[in-house]
Enzyme design. Structure first.
Site, PDB file in Angstrom:
ATOM      1  N   THR A  92      -1.274 -29.022  -0.726  1.00  0.00           N
ATOM      2  CA  THR A  92      -1.025 -27.936   0.220  1.00  0.00           C
ATOM      3  C   THR A  92      -2.047 -27.948   1.347  1.00  0.00           C
ATOM      4  O   THR A  92      -1.698 -27.768   2.515  1.00  0.00           O
ATOM      5  CB  THR A  92      -1.060 -26.574  -0.503  1.00  0.00           C
ATOM      6  OG1 THR A  92      -0.085 -26.581  -1.550  1.00  0.00           O
ATOM      7  CG2 THR A  92      -0.783 -25.434   0.461  1.00  0.00           C
ATOM      8  N   GLU A  93      -3.295 -28.166   1.007  1.00  0.00           N
ATOM      9  CA  GLU A  93      -4.357 -28.129   2.013  1.00  0.00           C
ATOM     10  C   GLU A  93      -4.298 -29.292   2.994  1.00  0.00           C
ATOM     11  O   GLU A  93      -4.460 -29.091   4.194  1.00  0.00           O
ATOM     12  CB  GLU A  93      -5.729 -28.117   1.328  1.00  0.00           C
ATOM     13  CG  GLU A  93      -6.071 -26.834   0.615  1.00  0.00           C
ATOM     14  CD  GLU A  93      -6.379 -25.674   1.549  1.00  0.00           C
ATOM     15  OE1 GLU A  93      -6.488 -25.873   2.781  1.00  0.00           O
ATOM     16  OE2 GLU A  93      -6.522 -24.558   1.042  1.00  0.00           O
ATOM     17  N   SER A  94      -4.103 -30.520   2.476  1.00  0.00           N
ATOM     18  CA  SER A  94      -4.262 -31.682   3.366  1.00  0.00           C
ATOM     19  C   SER A  94      -3.282 -32.819   3.118  1.00  0.00           C
ATOM     20  O   SER A  94      -3.381 -33.845   3.780  1.00  0.00           O
ATOM     21  CB  SER A  94      -5.672 -32.248   3.202  1.00  0.00           C
ATOM     22  OG  SER A  94      -5.785 -32.872   1.923  1.00  0.00           O
TER      23      SER A  94
END
Length: 179
Positions: free
Chosen positions: A57-59
């Site tokens: 989700t983040e990267s």
């Protein structure tokens, strides 16, 4: 002969479809750093699928990712938070080290473990990972957002609400891959 051609066509279509589905999952749900995720999930007692979900989700597992707010690496850690984490777990720290995938996953895994211990609720901890510890503590004190002061009934930041949904969508995939 016609029946053979029909069956052959169906088999070829099934093979192509299987390949395309595999490409879809490989693109949207990469399995990078699997060994490191297992290692730090055990060390910090966090579900490996949750760590992978946050990283995705983040990267999307991009080691060089850098947000407009200054968060860096796979787990998108703010340098000040990463420095604090490194001191808590007796690790060396430099901002450049945050671009090392294993190091970033180690710090991010510790941090989500820490947040879960602070809130005793995984969803609230994930909100804090995105919106910040201070924001979530304020939300929990506000009856509009929390009826019991322990869990969030309503998330005031649209970005954090969307973030939670994406993490759990990813989690539903990764939980079957990290058994």
């Amino acid at each position: 002969m016609r029946a053979f051609f029909s069956i052959f066509s169906l088999v070829v279509c099934a093979i192509i479809l299987t390949y395309l589905v595999g490409c879809f999952y490989a693109y949207f749900y990469p399995m990078k750093y699997k060994e490191e995720i297992y290692e730090y999930s055990l060390e910090y007692q966090v579900d490996a699928a949750l760590i992978a979900s946050i990283a995705n989700t983040e990267s999307n597992f991009n080691e060089r990712a850098c947000s407009s707010k200054g968060a860096v690496g796979i787990m998108q850690l703010m340098p000040s938070t990463a420095k604090w984490i490194a001191s808590k777990i007796n690790e060396q720290y430099s901002e450049e080290m945050l671009y090392d995938g294993e190091y970033n996953i180690k710090l991010g895994s510790y941090y989500i473990s820490y947040l879960i211990s602070q809130f005793d609720d995984e969803k609230t901890a994930i909100c804090a990972y995105n919106a910040g510890l201070g924001n979530v503590r304020q939300w929990l004190k506000n009856g509009e957002f929390s009826s019991d002061g322990k869990r969030l009934d309503k998330i005031p930041f649209k970005e954090t609400k969307n973030y939670i949904n994406r993490v759990y969508k990813n989690y539903n995939y990764y939980k079957n891959r990290y058994k």
